[in-house]
Scaffold this motif. Structure first.
Motif: not given
Length: 123
Positions: A72-84
């Protein structure tokens, strides 16, 4: 090292829409569509994800232990991809969180056909 990973799906249109929408922020798009199989990625020269209706005509089955892991590139992006992914019809298979202290942050979902995906960041 990896050219592409193939996962079986039951509905090509739905799968191409799901993965195109999900991976678009990483530059992913359908690069080659041959009706029964479609390759999604940034370019044909980089690793891709292929979705396909099984060649033998039998129903697709997600493998036990098989998983596609997407950096994902970052922890924040992990969260974003999960929710998307959840928004696009995936189901939760492990909410975002630190899995290995100070080393691995990840989240897990199952796509609409039951294929397991991980979004991760090594820190």
């Amino acid at each position: 090292m990896i050219g592409y990973v193939t996962i079986g799906v039951s509905d090509m249109g739905k799968a191409k829409q799901f993965y195109g929408d999900l991976l678009g922020e990483l530059g992913g798009k359908v690069l080659l569509d041959m009706e029964r199989i479609a390759f999604i990625g940034e370019s044909m020269a980089k690793p891709m994800l292929a979705v396909c209706v099984p060649f033998n005509g039998e129903p697709n089955h997600p493998g036990n232990g098989n998983m596609v892991a997407i950096p994902a590139g970052s922890k924040e992006a992990v969260d974003t991809f999960y929710h998307k992914a959840i928004e696009l019809g995936a189901t939760c298979d492990g909410e975002p969180g630190q899995r290995i202290p100070d080393m691995f942050y990840g989240a897990y979902v199952r796509d609409p056909d039951g294929n397991k995906l991980a979004f991760f960041e090594f820190s």
